[in-house]
Scaffold this active site. Sequence first.
Site, short mmCIF file in Angstrom:
data_model
loop_
_atom_site.label_atom_id
_atom_site.label_comp_id
_atom_site.label_asym_id
_atom_site.label_seq_id
_atom_site.Cartn_x
_atom_site.Cartn_y
_atom_site.Cartn_z
N ASP A 161 0.85 -1.20 0.00
CA ASP A 161 0.00 0.00 0.00
C ASP A 161 0.88 1.24 0.00
OD1 ASP A 161 -2.58 1.38 0.19
OD2 ASP A 161 -1.92 2.00 2.17
N SER A 162 0.29 2.36 -0.43
CA SER A 162 1.03 3.62 -0.40
C SER A 162 1.39 4.01 1.04
CB SER A 162 0.17 4.72 -1.02
OG SER A 162 -1.04 4.83 -0.30
N CYS A 201 -4.21 -1.29 -2.42
CA CYS A 201 -4.37 0.16 -2.55
C CYS A 201 -5.18 0.38 -3.82
CB CYS A 201 -2.98 0.80 -2.68
SG CYS A 201 -3.01 2.55 -3.05
N GLU A 221 -4.83 9.54 8.56
CA GLU A 221 -3.40 9.40 8.86
C GLU A 221 -3.02 10.27 10.07
OE1 GLU A 221 -0.50 8.59 6.11
OE2 GLU A 221 -1.78 6.95 5.44
N CYS A 249 -11.31 2.91 -0.97
CA CYS A 249 -9.97 3.30 -0.52
C CYS A 249 -9.71 2.51 0.75
CB CYS A 249 -9.91 4.80 -0.24
SG CYS A 249 -8.38 5.29 0.60
N HIS A 295 -8.00 3.01 3.28
CA HIS A 295 -7.99 3.76 4.55
C HIS A 295 -9.38 3.88 5.17
CE1 HIS A 295 -4.00 5.15 3.42
NE2 HIS A 295 -3.90 5.88 4.53
N1 DGL Z 1 -4.77 3.50 0.37
C1 DGL Z 1 -4.94 4.25 -0.84
C2 DGL Z 1 -6.15 3.71 -1.63
O1 DGL Z 1 -6.70 2.71 -1.32
C3 DGL Z 1 -5.15 5.72 -0.61
C4 DGL Z 1 -4.05 6.44 0.09
C5 DGL Z 1 -3.27 7.39 -0.78
O2 DGL Z 1 -3.83 8.37 -1.28
O3 DGL Z 1 -2.09 7.11 -0.90
O4 DGL Z 1 -6.54 4.31 -2.59
#
Ligand code: DGL
Length: 280
Positions: free
Chosen positions: A17-18, A80, A165, A199, A201
Amino acid sequence: MKPSNEAIKPGPIGIFDSGYGGLTILEEIRKVMPGYDYIYLGDNARTPYGTRSFDVVYQYTLECVNKLFEMGCHLVILACNTASAKALRSIQQNDLPRIDPCRRVLGVIRPTVEMLDQVTQTKHVGIFATPGTVQSDSYPIEAHKIFPDIRITTEACPMWVPLIENNEHLSEGAAYFVQQNIRNLLKKDAQIDSIILGCTHYPLIVPTIRRYLPTRIKIISQGEIVARSLKLYLERHPEMDAKCTKNGVTSYFTTESTEKFIHSASIFLHTRIKAERISL
Ligand code: DGL
């Protein structure tokens, strides 16, 4: 990296993931497949991906996938949505044949849209996602390949990842943005009866969403869906399953400081973990 004729050494499943969001996917995968080994890689030094261009997300994602391959993974999950939307197809079609055609990279969007018909009665589904995922149009495109009669309406939520975050997702500040995004989405389509959190998150912000979303609308998180789909994938591909080690061990790697990662990961995992910093 080139394919080798030597006996293949099995390795952990890579979860990328990012940043921290993929931890919500990892948690669900581990519930369904606790015996497997996992390497989690968060590109925290370069997060967020959600507001970056196609080229940049592709380049960053490819570097991380290559790193996970070097670390011994044969199968990598892009946990992600932004990376799945902007990089997965190019990696699968252009890079894997060159790097090693026996390795696999899977994303989170396809398994999510495959079950859309099970969640909607009205055939009107909403998606909350990052600006990058929304701009890519990946959800409507993928969904319409399978369910051309389901209407997909997307809403970009650029503030949600920073709020999460920074551990502000349950605050009044978060409530302001969540109400605004819900209003926008339902203005675009009032018949929506299910909303996908597109997403990784977003599962953390569900209590705030639930406060303002009409009770008739269901909220669907991806974790369980992706976990079930991975299990089925490995059942259908015993040759890949044989390349996955199974000692029940997870290792965590970040491209940022380990202290920061350990602290923030505890918000996602509700437990303290050990992590190592790596450079790409
Ligand atoms: N976790 C990323 C997603 O599912 C979003 C976080 C980011 O913007 O890096 O899209």
